[in-house]
Design a protein around this motif. Structure first.
Motif, PDB file in Angstrom:
ATOM      1  N   ALA A 226       0.808  -1.226   0.000  1.00 33.61           N
ATOM      2  CA  ALA A 226       0.000   0.000   0.000  1.00 33.61           C
ATOM      3  C   ALA A 226       0.837   1.270   0.000  1.00 33.61           C
ATOM      4  O   ALA A 226       0.295   2.361   0.091  1.00 33.61           O
ATOM      5  N   SER A 227       2.161   1.142  -0.110  1.00 33.72           N
ATOM      6  CA  SER A 227       2.992   2.350  -0.025  1.00 33.72           C
ATOM      7  C   SER A 227       3.231   2.990  -1.381  1.00 33.72           C
ATOM      8  O   SER A 227       3.828   4.065  -1.459  1.00 33.72           O
ATOM      9  N   ALA A 228       2.783   2.349  -2.464  1.00 33.39           N
ATOM     10  CA  ALA A 228       3.063   2.883  -3.804  1.00 33.39           C
ATOM     11  C   ALA A 228       2.026   2.376  -4.790  1.00 33.39           C
ATOM     12  O   ALA A 228       1.235   1.473  -4.472  1.00 33.39           O
ATOM     13  N   GLY A 229       2.032   2.970  -5.964  1.00 33.60           N
ATOM     14  CA  GLY A 229       1.280   2.456  -7.117  1.00 33.60           C
ATOM     15  C   GLY A 229      -0.174   2.116  -6.853  1.00 33.60           C
ATOM     16  O   GLY A 229      -0.926   2.889  -6.252  1.00 33.60           O
ATOM     17  N   ILE A 230      -0.549   0.935  -7.299  1.00 34.94           N
ATOM     18  CA  ILE A 230      -1.953   0.504  -7.253  1.00 34.94           C
ATOM     19  C   ILE A 230      -2.443   0.378  -5.804  1.00 34.94           C
ATOM     20  O   ILE A 230      -3.553   0.816  -5.474  1.00 34.94           O
ATOM     21  N   GLY A 231      -1.630  -0.198  -4.934  1.00 31.03           N
ATOM     22  CA  GLY A 231      -2.046  -0.404  -3.544  1.00 31.03           C
ATOM     23  C   GLY A 231      -2.305   0.909  -2.830  1.00 31.03           C
ATOM     24  O   GLY A 231      -3.266   1.036  -2.066  1.00 31.03           O
TER      25      GLY A 231
ATOM     26  N   ALA B 119       3.695  -2.765   3.824  1.00 32.56           N
ATOM     27  CA  ALA B 119       4.739  -2.831   2.790  1.00 32.56           C
ATOM     28  C   ALA B 119       6.068  -2.940   3.528  1.00 32.56           C
ATOM     29  O   ALA B 119       6.108  -2.800   4.757  1.00 32.56           O
ATOM     30  N   ARG B 120       7.157  -3.181   2.773  1.00 34.62           N
ATOM     31  CA  ARG B 120       8.450  -3.381   3.446  1.00 34.62           C
ATOM     32  C   ARG B 120       9.105  -2.059   3.846  1.00 34.62           C
ATOM     33  O   ARG B 120       9.481  -1.862   4.997  1.00 34.62           O
ATOM     34  N   GLY B 121       9.279  -1.142   2.904  1.00 39.07           N
ATOM     35  CA  GLY B 121      10.068   0.068   3.141  1.00 39.07           C
ATOM     36  C   GLY B 121       9.349   1.045   4.058  1.00 39.07           C
ATOM     37  O   GLY B 121       8.297   1.599   3.699  1.00 39.07           O
ATOM     38  N   ALA B 122       9.929   1.267   5.266  1.00 42.90           N
ATOM     39  CA  ALA B 122       9.234   2.066   6.287  1.00 42.90           C
ATOM     40  C   ALA B 122       9.060   3.523   5.857  1.00 42.90           C
ATOM     41  O   ALA B 122       8.017   4.127   6.138  1.00 42.90           O
TER      42      ALA B 122
ATOM     43  N   ILE C  89       6.570  -4.525   6.831  1.00 47.63           N
ATOM     44  CA  ILE C  89       6.726  -5.982   6.905  1.00 47.63           C
ATOM     45  C   ILE C  89       6.869  -6.567   5.500  1.00 47.63           C
ATOM     46  O   ILE C  89       6.307  -6.027   4.543  1.00 47.63           O
ATOM     47  N   ASP C  90       7.623  -7.650   5.398  1.00 44.65           N
ATOM     48  CA  ASP C  90       7.736  -8.381   4.134  1.00 44.65           C
ATOM     49  C   ASP C  90       6.658  -9.465   4.132  1.00 44.65           C
ATOM     50  O   ASP C  90       6.718 -10.400   4.942  1.00 44.65           O
ATOM     51  N   VAL C  91       5.686  -9.359   3.237  1.00 41.30           N
ATOM     52  CA  VAL C  91       4.551 -10.300   3.270  1.00 41.30           C
ATOM     53  C   VAL C  91       4.962 -11.732   2.946  1.00 41.30           C
ATOM     54  O   VAL C  91       4.205 -12.669   3.208  1.00 41.30           O
ATOM     55  N   SER C  92       6.152 -11.906   2.380  1.00 44.48           N
ATOM     56  CA  SER C  92       6.560 -13.272   2.008  1.00 44.48           C
ATOM     57  C   SER C  92       7.173 -14.045   3.178  1.00 44.48           C
ATOM     58  O   SER C  92       7.465 -15.229   3.039  1.00 44.48           O
TER      59      SER C  92
ATOM     60  N   ASN D  35      -5.039  -8.130  -1.284  1.00 42.48           N
ATOM     61  CA  ASN D  35      -3.720  -8.742  -1.458  1.00 42.48           C
ATOM     62  C   ASN D  35      -3.096  -8.169  -2.734  1.00 42.48           C
ATOM     63  O   ASN D  35      -3.383  -8.645  -3.834  1.00 42.48           O
ATOM     64  N   ASN D  36      -2.258  -7.158  -2.543  1.00 43.99           N
ATOM     65  CA  ASN D  36      -1.729  -6.434  -3.712  1.00 43.99           C
ATOM     66  C   ASN D  36      -0.206  -6.418  -3.792  1.00 43.99           C
ATOM     67  O   ASN D  36       0.350  -6.137  -4.848  1.00 43.99           O
ATOM     68  N   ALA D  37       0.487  -6.755  -2.698  1.00 44.88           N
ATOM     69  CA  ALA D  37       1.958  -6.642  -2.692  1.00 44.88           C
ATOM     70  C   ALA D  37       2.564  -7.485  -3.807  1.00 44.88           C
ATOM     71  O   ALA D  37       2.090  -8.575  -4.103  1.00 44.88           O
TER      72      ALA D  37
ATOM     73  N   VAL E  81       6.211 -13.993  -2.650  1.00 48.39           N
ATOM     74  CA  VAL E  81       5.553 -12.692  -2.479  1.00 48.39           C
ATOM     75  C   VAL E  81       4.165 -12.660  -3.103  1.00 48.39           C
ATOM     76  O   VAL E  81       3.239 -12.053  -2.542  1.00 48.39           O
ATOM     77  N   LYS E  82       3.991 -13.321  -4.240  1.00 42.87           N
ATOM     78  CA  LYS E  82       2.693 -13.201  -4.918  1.00 42.87           C
ATOM     79  C   LYS E  82       1.669 -14.230  -4.438  1.00 42.87           C
ATOM     80  O   LYS E  82       0.515 -13.896  -4.197  1.00 42.87           O
ATOM     81  N   LEU E  83       2.081 -15.518  -4.346  1.00 43.33           N
ATOM     82  CA  LEU E  83       1.079 -16.564  -4.145  1.00 43.33           C
ATOM     83  C   LEU E  83       1.015 -17.083  -2.709  1.00 43.33           C
ATOM     84  O   LEU E  83      -0.050 -17.131  -2.103  1.00 43.33           O
TER      85      LEU E  83
ATOM     86  N   ALA F 143      -1.317  -3.273 -18.325  1.00 44.52           N
ATOM     87  CA  ALA F 143      -0.204  -2.347 -18.082  1.00 44.52           C
ATOM     88  C   ALA F 143      -0.681  -1.099 -17.341  1.00 44.52           C
ATOM     89  O   ALA F 143      -1.518  -0.353 -17.842  1.00 44.52           O
ATOM     90  N   VAL F 144      -0.155  -0.907 -16.146  1.00 45.29           N
ATOM     91  CA  VAL F 144      -0.470   0.276 -15.339  1.00 45.29           C
ATOM     92  C   VAL F 144       0.856   0.971 -15.019  1.00 45.29           C
ATOM     93  O   VAL F 144       1.797   0.334 -14.517  1.00 45.29           O
ATOM     94  N   ALA F 145       0.925   2.254 -15.314  1.00 42.63           N
ATOM     95  CA  ALA F 145       2.193   2.985 -15.170  1.00 42.63           C
ATOM     96  C   ALA F 145       2.508   3.216 -13.694  1.00 42.63           C
ATOM     97  O   ALA F 145       1.916   4.077 -13.048  1.00 42.63           O
ATOM     98  N   THR F 146       3.417   2.411 -13.157  1.00 40.33           N
ATOM     99  CA  THR F 146       3.857   2.533 -11.758  1.00 40.33           C
ATOM    100  C   THR F 146       5.371   2.294 -11.725  1.00 40.33           C
ATOM    101  O   THR F 146       5.975   1.957 -12.740  1.00 40.33           O
ATOM    102  N   ASP F 147       5.954   2.371 -10.533  1.00 37.52           N
ATOM    103  CA  ASP F 147       7.382   2.046 -10.363  1.00 37.52           C
ATOM    104  C   ASP F 147       7.675   0.619 -10.809  1.00 37.52           C
ATOM    105  O   ASP F 147       8.753   0.316 -11.311  1.00 37.52           O
ATOM    106  N   ASN F 148       6.708  -0.272 -10.574  1.00 35.80           N
ATOM    107  CA  ASN F 148       6.853  -1.676 -10.954  1.00 35.80           C
ATOM    108  C   ASN F 148       7.156  -1.786 -12.451  1.00 35.80           C
ATOM    109  O   ASN F 148       8.047  -2.515 -12.870  1.00 35.80           O
ATOM    110  N   TRP F 149       6.438  -1.018 -13.250  1.00 32.96           N
ATOM    111  CA  TRP F 149       6.659  -1.037 -14.705  1.00 32.96           C
ATOM    112  C   TRP F 149       8.048  -0.509 -15.022  1.00 32.96           C
ATOM    113  O   TRP F 149       8.800  -1.135 -15.759  1.00 32.96           O
ATOM    114  N   ALA F 150       8.368   0.641 -14.428  1.00 39.06           N
ATOM    115  CA  ALA F 150       9.668   1.256 -14.720  1.00 39.06           C
ATOM    116  C   ALA F 150      10.818   0.329 -14.309  1.00 39.06           C
ATOM    117  O   ALA F 150      11.783   0.149 -15.048  1.00 39.06           O
TER     118      ALA F 150
END
Ligand SMILES: NC(=O)c1ccc[n+]([C@@H]2O[C@H](COP(=O)([O-])OP(=O)(O)OC[C@H]3O[C@@H](n4cnc5c(N)ncnc54)[C@H](OP(=O)(O)O)[C@@H]3O)[C@@H](O)[C@H]2O)c1
Length: 268
Positions: free
Chosen positions: A15-20, A38-41, A64-67, A91-93, A115-117, A189-196
């Protein structure tokens, strides 16, 4: 449209970036109390502070790291401790992994699956008893159009997306009689940091003509090529769908994977 979820309590992972982050904002704007994970505080705190600006916002966060094996229990326990119960889980991480079977490693597979499943399965397992108790719950799992239209350029991501769609369907049937609706979003395709960070480098390798373009310009070009509506999606496009699926206005959609891709069946 009043979504009928004011006073509900949600967890949004990634939830700290992008879609979440956009989903968390949409939920808070609709009167939902939201625990961001999310991980990065630092980035997480920035997202939390920004959401607190919204009128009547009730927001908390957990870095927290969800994985990790204990993450799901810790996140759900935190939501109960801070807000008292749990009604909505998003569940978006995660991220994309560009590459085929032969170009990806054992570590890529393990990390992406974790992380995903695996995290998604654990999060659902930890959250559902609380939803059952109150006879109401909504779960949204972030998938991709690759779960429906596999592409060898993104093999791991798309295998996992298919698994997410399958988990979503099975789980929806398992808990349907408990007032809990479970859906996935097949994101294009959604323009976020993930894409970049994870897609653009792979695109550049096969498209030397993009060498002089900025990352934003590459995303715009590829999106125009692959997406019938002619543009990349925005996090807000996806947040609007997620908010509806999580809402009281959704009473009859469950087990579905909503394609949200501007008509596209491929990313690149
Ligand atoms: N953007 C697209 O085109 C697209 C397409 C299909 C599917 N999706 C899916 O949509 C979801 C959101 O993507 P996005 O584009 O919004 O990505 P993003 O902008 O990179 O945001 C990802 C979020 O997930 C968090 N995260 C990543 N790994 C995590 C972990 N192990 N534990 C906890 N949090 C973690 C990140 O924060 P930290 O890094 O600080 O943890 C960040 O908050 C992902 O699951 C992605 O696979 C995106």
């Amino acid at each position: 449209m009043d979504l009928g979820i004011s006073g509900r309590i949600a967890v949004v992972t990634g939830a700290s970036a992008g879609i979440g982050r956009a989903i968390a904002r949409e939920l808070v704007a609709n009167g939902v109390s939201v625990l961001l994970a999310a991980r990065g505080a630092d980035r997480l705190q920035q997202a939390e502070f920004a959401l607190r600006e919204l009128p009547g916002a009730k927001v908390a966060s957990i870095a927290i790291d969800v994985s990790t094996p204990e993450a799901a229990t810790r996140i759900v326990d935190e939501a109960i401790k801070v807000f008292g119960s749990l009604d909505i889980l998003v569940n978006n991480a995660g991220r994309a992994h560009a590459g085929g079977l032969l170009t990806s490693s054992e570590e890529d597979w393990q990390e992406m699956t974790g992380v995903k499943l695996t995290s998604m399965r654990r999060m659902c397992k930890a959250a559902i008893p609380h939803m059952k108790e109150q006879g109401w719950g909504r779960i949204v799992n972030m998938s991709s159009i690759g779960g429906i239209y596999p592409n060898p350029k993104l093999l791991i991501s798309h295998v996992l997306s298919a698994a997410i769609n399958n988990l979503t369907k099975s789980l929806a049937l398992e808990v349907a009689a408990d007032g809990i609706l479970v859906n996935a979003i097949g994101v294009g395709a959604v323009a976020t940091d993930n894409w970049a960070n994870n897609m653009v480098p792979a695109v550049r390798k096969t498209r030397p003509e993009f060498a002089e373009l900025s990352d934003e310009e590459v995303v715009a070009k590829i999106s125009a090529e692959c997406t019938p509506v002619g543009r990349a999606g925005t996090p807000e496009d996806i947040a609007a769908i997620a908010a509806f699926l999580c809402s009281g206005r959704n009473g009859f959609v469950t087990g579905d994977t909503i394609e949200a891709s501007g008509g596209a069946d491929r990313f690149m």
